[in-house]
Design a protein around this motif. Structure first.
Motif, short mmCIF file in Angstrom:
data_model
loop_
_atom_site.label_atom_id
_atom_site.label_comp_id
_atom_site.label_asym_id
_atom_site.label_seq_id
_atom_site.Cartn_x
_atom_site.Cartn_y
_atom_site.Cartn_z
N LEU A 74 -5.56 2.32 1.86
CA LEU A 74 -4.87 3.45 1.26
C LEU A 74 -3.91 4.03 2.27
O LEU A 74 -4.30 4.36 3.38
N VAL A 75 -2.62 4.13 1.87
CA VAL A 75 -1.59 4.68 2.75
C VAL A 75 -0.97 5.89 2.04
O VAL A 75 -0.50 5.78 0.91
N VAL A 76 -0.99 7.02 2.72
CA VAL A 76 -0.39 8.24 2.19
C VAL A 76 1.08 8.26 2.57
O VAL A 76 1.43 8.18 3.75
N LEU A 77 1.97 8.34 1.58
CA LEU A 77 3.40 8.39 1.83
C LEU A 77 3.85 9.83 2.06
O LEU A 77 3.17 10.77 1.63
N ALA A 78 4.98 9.98 2.71
CA ALA A 78 5.55 11.31 2.92
C ALA A 78 5.91 11.91 1.56
O ALA A 78 6.28 11.19 0.63
N PRO A 79 5.84 13.23 1.42
CA PRO A 79 6.18 13.86 0.14
C PRO A 79 7.63 13.59 -0.26
O PRO A 79 8.52 13.53 0.58
N ILE A 80 7.83 13.40 -1.55
CA ILE A 80 9.16 13.19 -2.10
C ILE A 80 9.60 14.52 -2.72
O ILE A 80 8.96 15.03 -3.63
N TRP A 91 14.02 20.79 -9.58
CA TRP A 91 13.54 20.07 -8.40
C TRP A 91 12.15 19.52 -8.67
O TRP A 91 11.36 20.09 -9.41
N ILE A 92 11.86 18.40 -8.02
CA ILE A 92 10.55 17.77 -8.16
C ILE A 92 9.98 17.54 -6.76
O ILE A 92 10.71 17.20 -5.82
N ARG A 93 8.69 17.79 -6.63
CA ARG A 93 7.97 17.45 -5.40
C ARG A 93 6.78 16.60 -5.82
O ARG A 93 5.99 17.00 -6.67
N MET A 94 6.69 15.43 -5.20
CA MET A 94 5.65 14.49 -5.56
C MET A 94 5.03 13.92 -4.30
O MET A 94 5.74 13.46 -3.41
N GLU A 95 3.72 13.97 -4.22
CA GLU A 95 2.99 13.36 -3.12
C GLU A 95 2.23 12.18 -3.70
O GLU A 95 1.48 12.32 -4.66
N VAL A 96 2.44 11.00 -3.12
CA VAL A 96 1.82 9.79 -3.62
C VAL A 96 1.13 9.03 -2.49
O VAL A 96 1.47 9.19 -1.31
N SER A 97 0.18 8.22 -2.88
CA SER A 97 -0.49 7.29 -1.98
C SER A 97 -0.40 5.92 -2.60
O SER A 97 -0.37 5.78 -3.83
N VAL A 98 -0.38 4.90 -1.76
CA VAL A 98 -0.30 3.52 -2.23
C VAL A 98 -1.55 2.78 -1.78
O VAL A 98 -1.96 2.89 -0.63
#
Length: 164
Positions: A74-80, A91-98
């Motif tokens: 599991l890798v946490v990406l920087a917030p978009i 505006w959109i803020r999205m935090e995702v993990s891959v």
């Protein structure tokens, strides 16, 4: 004079037959419920395989963590954070993990992050409204991540989704 036909009342099945059928249907429902409960609890599950001697006292996750390159990562990406295409002032803020099938280089995560950012910038509000819009967004993100990683990205987890 008119002919009057003698109308005889129709007889249905007797009370004994109806009671017997009720008992049969009730017994079938009880047995199906019992079998379904046993299946869901795992009564019919095969016995577990004992742990290897070198892994005695370790959990499965600990044993997998000690072996490099084994198991999902599991890798946490920087917030978009960006604006969407329409309306432009939203505006959109999205935090995702891959979730990868194994350890991957950081450059791959960076490429996926940039690709997801480009996708989010093309969104329109009506595309992500409601539950089906969310499911379509998640499917699009997973498809982009899978293509960018040559199939190594198995799942994209949306941790936070905020529209302002």
């Amino acid at each position: 004079m008119a002919n009057i036909e003698q109308v005889q009342p129709r007889k249905g099945p007797s009370l004994a037959v109806q009671g017997g059928m009720l008992l049969v249907v009730t017994a079938a429902a009880i047995s199906m419920g019992w079998m379904s409960g046993g299946y869901l609890k795992g009564v019919g599950a095969p016995p577990t395989v004992p742990a290897a001697p070198e892994n005695q006292g370790k959990t499965e996750q600990q044993a997998a963590a000690e072996q490099p390159g084994v198991g999902p990562t599991l890798v946490v990406l920087a917030p978009i954070t960006t604006n969407i295409a329409s309306p432009a002032d939203t505006w959109i803020r999205m935090e995702v993990s891959v979730v990868y099938d194994g350890p991957q280089p950081q450059a791959m995560s960076d490429d996926i992050h940039q690709d997801l950012l480009a996708l989010v910038r093309t969104l329109k509000m009506h595309q992500i409204e409601g539950a089906s819009g969310y499911q379509h967004l998640k499917a699009d993100l997973e498809e982009r991540a899978s293509i960018r990683s040559q199939g190594h990205a198995k799942q994209v987890l949306i941790r936070t989704l905020l529209l302002e």
